[in-house]
Every structure is written in C-alpha cells, then in structure tokens.
Design an enzyme around this catalytic site. Structure first.
Site, PDB file in Angstrom:
ATOM      1  N   ASP A  22     -12.658   7.568   2.756  1.00  0.00           N
ATOM      2  CA  ASP A  22     -12.569   6.703   3.940  1.00  0.00           C
ATOM      3  C   ASP A  22     -13.969   6.606   4.526  1.00  0.00           C
ATOM      4  OD1 ASP A  22     -12.306   5.506   6.400  1.00  0.00           O
ATOM      5  OD2 ASP A  22     -10.645   6.765   7.081  1.00  0.00           O
ATOM      6  N   HIS A 137     -12.787  10.571  22.533  1.00  0.00           N
ATOM      7  CA  HIS A 137     -11.968   9.385  22.231  1.00  0.00           C
ATOM      8  C   HIS A 137     -10.467   9.670  22.295  1.00  0.00           C
ATOM      9  CE1 HIS A 137     -15.513   7.181  21.147  1.00  0.00           C
ATOM     10  NE2 HIS A 137     -15.816   7.983  20.148  1.00  0.00           N
ATOM     11  N   ASP A 174     -22.975  10.435  24.564  1.00  0.00           N
ATOM     12  CA  ASP A 174     -22.633  10.001  23.207  1.00  0.00           C
ATOM     13  C   ASP A 174     -22.823   8.478  23.130  1.00  0.00           C
ATOM     14  OD1 ASP A 174     -20.643  11.082  20.723  1.00  0.00           O
ATOM     15  OD2 ASP A 174     -20.481   8.932  21.132  1.00  0.00           O
ATOM     16  N   HIS A 176     -20.984   6.318  21.724  1.00  0.00           N
ATOM     17  CA  HIS A 176     -19.717   5.592  21.814  1.00  0.00           C
ATOM     18  C   HIS A 176     -19.115   5.751  23.202  1.00  0.00           C
ATOM     19  CE1 HIS A 176     -20.101   6.689  17.464  1.00  0.00           C
ATOM     20  NE2 HIS A 176     -19.746   5.419  17.310  1.00  0.00           N
ATOM     21  N   ASP A 267     -25.255  11.037  18.593  1.00  0.00           N
ATOM     22  CA  ASP A 267     -25.342   9.785  17.841  1.00  0.00           C
ATOM     23  C   ASP A 267     -26.116   8.741  18.645  1.00  0.00           C
ATOM     24  OD1 ASP A 267     -23.296   9.684  19.702  1.00  0.00           O
ATOM     25  OD2 ASP A 267     -21.704   9.380  18.220  1.00  0.00           O
ATOM     26  N   TYR A 307     -24.481  12.251  13.833  1.00  0.00           N
ATOM     27  CA  TYR A 307     -24.184  12.196  12.395  1.00  0.00           C
ATOM     28  C   TYR A 307     -25.402  12.226  11.496  1.00  0.00           C
ATOM     29  CZ  TYR A 307     -19.952  11.219  14.818  1.00  0.00           C
ATOM     30  OH  TYR A 307     -18.908  11.346  15.695  1.00  0.00           O
TER      31      TYR A 307
HETATM   32  N1  Q9C Z   1     -19.261   1.254  12.445  1.00  0.00           N
HETATM   33  C1  Q9C Z   1     -17.543  10.191  17.820  1.00  0.00           C
HETATM   34  O1  Q9C Z   1     -18.739   9.970  17.828  1.00  0.00           O
HETATM   35  N2  Q9C Z   1     -16.197   4.470  13.571  1.00  0.00           N
HETATM   36  N3  Q9C Z   1     -16.686   9.361  17.231  1.00  0.00           N
HETATM   37  C2  Q9C Z   1     -16.862   3.363  14.099  1.00  0.00           C
HETATM   38  C3  Q9C Z   1     -18.313   1.459  13.486  1.00  0.00           C
HETATM   39  C4  Q9C Z   1     -15.643   5.448  14.450  1.00  0.00           C
HETATM   40  C5  Q9C Z   1     -17.132   8.172  16.594  1.00  0.00           C
HETATM   41  C6  Q9C Z   1     -17.211   2.376  13.043  1.00  0.00           C
HETATM   42  C7  Q9C Z   1     -16.679   6.260  15.150  1.00  0.00           C
HETATM   43  C8  Q9C Z   1     -16.065   7.395  15.907  1.00  0.00           C
HETATM   44  C9  Q9C Z   1     -17.030  11.428  18.462  1.00  0.00           C
HETATM   45 ZN    ZN Z   2     -20.017   9.078  19.183  1.00  0.00          ZN
END
Ligand code: Q9C
Ligand code: ZN
Length: 664
Positions: A22, A137, A174, A176, A267, A307
């Site tokens: 995935d 999230h 973060d 996001h 990130d 990441y």
């Molecule tokens: N390219 C955290 O950083 N995927 N979660 C997004 C966009 C999900 C991130 C795809 C990213 C979740 C904790």
């Molecule tokens: Zn994130």
C-alpha cells in the site's frame, strides 16, 4: 520550579508494520523510531534525560476520547489474520492494522500519559515522547492517517480530569491537519488548538474544507481553533517563525495556558516526501524555545509524523536539545516570509480578530484574491533536487557549535555579595587603568572613579570571551550603565562582531555612537521621558510605559515588533542595557532577555545597574539556569499601545521583513 527533561521511548513500539502493498501507508515504518533514538544517543542526549518507563493506556483512558465500539474494533485486530487485518484497515482512510497495533497503540498513548504525569507532578519540567503509532488524525470512532488512538487529545482530557488543568494549548506543527484533534475540541474553550498544514486550497490530503483558516471553532469554543493552511509547498524557516510571531504566539500569550502539548510531526521539515517543505532542523529548536515561555515551561512534545529518516532524526534531536536548554543555533536562511505564507497569516489573523484583543485593534482584513501561482520571494529551495542526507550532514556540522564551557560570566564589584547560582563564573582580574581609561574617555572625561574603571575593565575582558564563545552569555553590573553600554558596543565591534542587536530599556544618560553602517541595530524602549531623536534604519524607538506591574501586555510588543526585528537583522551578539526609570517590569525584562537567547547562538550581554538586585536575580534566572518561569498572566494591549507601535512598523517593515504580517 521543576527542572529536568523526560524522555519516553520503548522499542516495543517498533513491533508492528504494514504487511501488504500500500504505497500510501508504506512510509510509516518502525525505523522512524529507532533512527531518531539512535541519533539522540549519538548526540549524547539520551543520558541527559530522565528516562520514563512506558505503560499501556487503560480502557478508561482510551475512552476519554474514543467510543467503546471503536475500542472493540481495534481490540479485535489482535487475533486477525492478514486478510482480516486488510479488511478492517479498508474501513478507514490511510490506515493499516497489524496484530501488534493494539498493543503498540496502548503503549503509545500510555507513554504520552506517563509524560503528562511527570510534567504535571513537577518531577520534570518538560519532555518528549518518541512513540508510534501517531495520533492526531484519529477520531472518536475512527482510525485515520496511520493514527489509532489520538494520543494528544487523550492527554489533554487526562490533564483536565486528573490535574484540573483549565487551559491547554495544543500546537500541531505536523505538516498535516490534525482534523481528529479539531473535531474533538472544536466546541471546547479550555483547549486552544493551533495547526498549520499543507493545504494547497484543499487539494492536499485530507482534502477537507474544515482545514481552512475559516474553521475557528464552534459554540463556546469559537475562536479556540486556529488553522493556518499553507497553500504552497516549500515553506521554510522564515514562514514558520512568522506564523509563530503573528498568529500562534500572540493568541497563546493572551490565552495563558497551564500546559502546552505539541503534536510534533516532522513531516513539516526539509526533505520530507509528504510535506515537501523546507524548514531545517534548527527551526524546531526555535519553535520549541518560544513555546517554553508559556505555561511556566510545562511542555510535552509528542511525536506524530515525519518520514524522511535523517531529517526526522535531526529535527527530533534539535527539539530535545532545546528542551535540555542547550544553546539554540542561529536560524539559517533569508528571513523573508513568502507571499503565500503572508496571505495565509493575514487571513488567519483576520478571522480570529473578533476573539483576541491583540488582533482586534490591529485593523486586519481578508486577502482580496488569494494568489495561486507562486509569487513567492525568495524561490523556495528545491529540496527534491538536493540530496537531503548530504545537505543535512553538512548543515548540522555548520550550525552546531560546542557548548561554551561557561554559561554565564558575571562582572561584579569585588565587595558585591551576590547569591549566584551554579554555572556562573565571576570575571576575576580586570583590564585596568590604561585600556579602560582609554575606552571610557571617548565618551566621558569627568567620571573616572575606581569602581567604574574596575567594572569597565572586567567587562572588556568578558566581551572578548563572549565574542569568542568561551562563555555563553554575560551579566555585567555597572555603576554607570549607559557608559558601560557605549564602551561595550564599541569593543564588540572592534573584536569582530558584525551585527550587534542592542536594546535599551529606560533612560540612558549618554548615547552610544550609532553608526548607520548596519553594524549595530539599536532599539530603545522609552519610558515617560521621550528624547527628541530621528529614527533611522538601524536606530528605532518606541514608547512602552506600563511600569513595573504584575500584569502587562509587553508580550505584544515583543512578538509584533522586537523579535521579528531581531530575527530579520540576524545579529551575532545581543546587548541589553537596563537604565533608570524603567518603563517595563522585571518579568518583562526577563521575558525579553530569555526570548532573545534564540538569536546569536545565545550570546547575550546584559548590563545592569549594580544596585538593581531584583533585575540581577531575574536575569540570572533566565541566563544562568535558562529557567522557565511563569511570565504571565498578561493583559491584552490597549488600542493606544498598538497604534503607537504601528507607526514605527510602517516604515521598518519594508526592510525588516519578519515584521510584515500581511500580503500586499
Ligand atoms: N500524498 C501523519 O503524518 N497519506 N499521517 C496522504 C498524500 C496519508 C499522515 C497521501 C498521510 C497520513 C501522522
Ligand atoms: Zn503528518
């Protein structure tokens, strides 16, 4: 005041991982934890922390935020085979489960609560939890974005119920949007939630309209949800720090939290494939340092995303170093926020103006038409084109210097009985007679007594050590502050300081020679007496006369004016001279001094009248012990104060760009 830094880590949280193909989830790997921890060990930071044992969160703790039904769903994954795990994962967005997910999620949350306990009980002052799975999230009945239980949201509820905490600030750096945290607290005025996030007008994950700047909270919680969407990638150090000065921090100081929780995703750092932003690791030192001035320094930093393994581990290290009170490396890069960042900042300020006095009187407005194409200045660093590992290897070597052997040098008259804490060294001996006489005579012919000569002589030696980083900072007691300051400025420049940021508080009988070559920037905080002078690019004045009272609004001047100016100027030495008839209180002077330690690698020279016992003790607190004190409570600034500042700003912000908080 509590001291010490806690660290939570346990390798058992590496025991789960993605079991199938995935691409979306493939970045959330166990090595995120081990590589961060390894880096902390290499830097010698782990042993300096109080290492807290981990524990599982209880069901009662999990259900402070999550539904019992969802808890059952997660519990069941313990005994599932891969196909069933896959099935369950598919019920959620960007989530994956493993047989060990439940166990690790309980450890991750339990570890977070251990940290909250250590900080709230006063066993330590602050701390960091290196944990996975992340949390911000996840929602009441939903796993989302690699998150199982919402660690930070549960931590806030836990602190509220167990410790009766009334006001909690959650800072989500973060990249996001922590929509889970937003949903949980949007109608709750006891939790102020701030999140910046890659948004790109909604085209970036999780693609929610409620991540935009106009989601400000609901019901009684209106005004307590602060979203700062980034509409472009490539945001960097200047953009992040500008967001703190102009959006987060004024609200946070006005809010006056009793606890700060950080959803610390890295990130948002350079090299991250998800964020594609440009902030370098030391940026997280600056963010952490600023937040340490809230809530009496009670701050829990909890890992979320991140990441790029090298970027993540360097940024984690810089964060922990800062909690441990090591000197803060200078912030690199041009201190010019980009156009798109300013648009976002302007809009966030505008929608929150009705709820926060510090924005209300600053005549905010919405951006008429948000630019979608990159009008940004400067060009964002193309982090993709660059080998980030190589870049970071070099970068860290460049910015990290050995910590000076002495924290604070004190220049004091021999007979002065000072109750000095550990980490202080008295400047013995002095450059007497001729050199001191020469230095002084430039400014003054008549007042040459032994006491003054001795003080100036010692100070001259100290400045040499300060400039050459043999001491981190210096407190110089003087019988004549103005004269000492004038001598010090000149000496620093002779010794090779290229940019001295010089703040004077109160009246100065004589003025140091101010050249306009940019080698010094002087900022004068007037009290009652205002001296007729013409400001220039490098010499600025403002009036701030609240007097020495318990509850001030000086934080506003600091965030709106002083610090952005200092960050724009990028000094290599900070000087603070405290004169007579001070127009601000001791706590304000301490806050000013403490925050300025974020500049010039912490090289601060404070010059204080030798009889000012209270100020000397407050400054040694922040300079020697880097102690976090309760600087608040504050009161919001009056319209008059704000308008006073704005006059100064209108001219200066065209050159000193961190002052700007709107797009134009
Ligand atoms: N390219 C955290 O950083 N995927 N979660 C997004 C966009 C999900 C991130 C795809 C990213 C979740 C904790
Ligand atoms: Zn994130």
């Amino acid at each position: 005041m509590a001291s010490g830094t806690a660290l939570v880590y346990d390798e058992e949280m590496m025991s789960y991982q993605l079991l199938w193909d995935d691409p979306e989830c493939a970045i959330e790997v166990p090595e995120r934890l081990s590589s961060s921890y390894k880096r902390l060990q290499d830097y010698g930071l782990v042993n300096r922390c109080v290492q807290l044992p981990i524990r599982e969160a209880t069901e009662d703790e999990i259900t402070l935020v999550h539904s019992p039904e969802y808890l059952e769903v997660v519990k069941k994954t313990q005994t599932m085979d891969v196909d069933e795990l896959k099935e369950t994962s598919k019920k959620f967005i960007a989530a994956y489960f493993h047989q060990k997910s439940y166990r690790c999620a309980k450890l991750s949350l339990g570890g977070t609560l251990q940290l909250v306990d250590a900080v709230m009980s006063g066993d330590v002052q602050n701390g960091m939890a290196l944990i996975r799975p992340p949390g911000h999230h996840s929602q009441r009945s939903e796993s989302n974005g690699f998150c199982v239980f919402n660690n930070v949201a549960v931590a806030a509820e836990y602190a509220k119920s167990k410790y009766n905490v009334q006001r909690i600030l959650i800072v989500d750096w973060d990249v996001h949007h922590g929509q889970g945290i937003q949903y949980i607290f949007e109608d709750d005025p006891s939790v102020l939630y701030f999140s910046w996030h890659r948004y790109e007008h909604g085209s970036f994950w999780p693609n929610l309209s409620e991540s935009d700047y106009d989601s400000i909270g609901k019901g009684r919680g209106t005004g307590f949800n602060v979203n700062l969407p980034w509409n472009q990638i490539g945001m960097g150090n200047a953009d992040y720090v500008a967001a703190f000065f102009h959006v987060l921090l004024p609200l946070a100081f006005e809010f006056n939290p009793q606890l700060v929780l950080v959803s610390a995703g890295y990130d948002s750092g350079i090299g991250d494939p998800e964020g594609r932003m440009c902030a370098t690791p030391e940026c997280f030192s600056h963010l952490t340092h600023m937040l340490m001035h809230l809530a009496g320094g009670r701050i829990c930093i909890i890992l979320e995303g991140g990441y790029h393994l090298r970027s993540l581990s360097e940024s984690v290290s810089m964060t922990l170093r800062t909690l441990l009170k090591d000197p803060i490396p200078r912030l690199s890069g041009e201190m010019i926020p980009c156009y798109s960042a300013l648009e976002s900042i302007q809009n966030a300020r505008h929608v929150h103006a009705p709820y926060w006095k510090c924005l209300l009187y600053d005549e905010t407005s919405l951006v008429q038409e948000i630019s979608t194409k990159g009008l940004s200045t400067p060009e964002p660093i193309d982090a993709d084109a660059l080998d980030v590992d190589d870049f970071l290897e070099n970068h860290m070597k460049k910015i990290l210097h050995p910590t000076p052997p002495v924290t604070t040098l004190v220049v004091a008259p021999a007979e002065n009985k000072l109750n000095l804490p550990e980490g202080v060294q008295l400047q013995e001996g002095a450059l007497t007679s001729q050199k001191a006489i020469d230095a002084i005579s430039v400014f003054n012919q008549d007042e040459l007594n032994d006491n003054l000569l001795n003080s100036v002589g010692k100070m001259l030696l100290s400045i040499e050590k300060l400039v050459n980083r043999k001491t981190r900072n210096c407190i110089a007691l003087s019988p004549n502050v103005a004269l000492s300051a004038a001598v010090a400025i000149k000496e620093a420049s002779l010794l090779g300081s290229k940019r001295v940021f010089f703040v004077t508080v109160g009246n100065m009988d004589i003025e140091p020679e101010m050249t306009n070559d940019g080698k010094t920037m002087c900022l004068t905080i007037f009290g009652e007496k205002e001296v007729e002078r013409t400001p220039s690019q490098y010499h600025t004045f403002f009036k701030w006369n609240e007097g020495p009272r318990d509850c001030s609004s000086f934080f506003y001047a600091l965030l709106r004016f002083l610090l952005p100016l200092a960050y724009s100027y990028q000094p290599d030495l900070i000087m603070i001279a405290i004169g007579s008839k001070k127009s601000i209180g001791t706590k304000d002077i301490a806050l000013l001094t403490s925050l300025l330690q974020g500049l010039a690698d912490g090289a601060v020279l404070a010059i204080v009248k030798e009889t000012e016992k209270e100020i000397i003790s407050a400054l040694s607190n922040v300079l020697v012990n880097c102690s976090s004190m309760f600087f608040g409570p504050y009161k919001p600034p009056t319209k008059e104060y704000i308008q006073n500042l704005k006059q100064e700003l209108s001219v200066l912000q065209t050159k000193w760009r961190m002052l700007q908080c709107f797009a134009k």
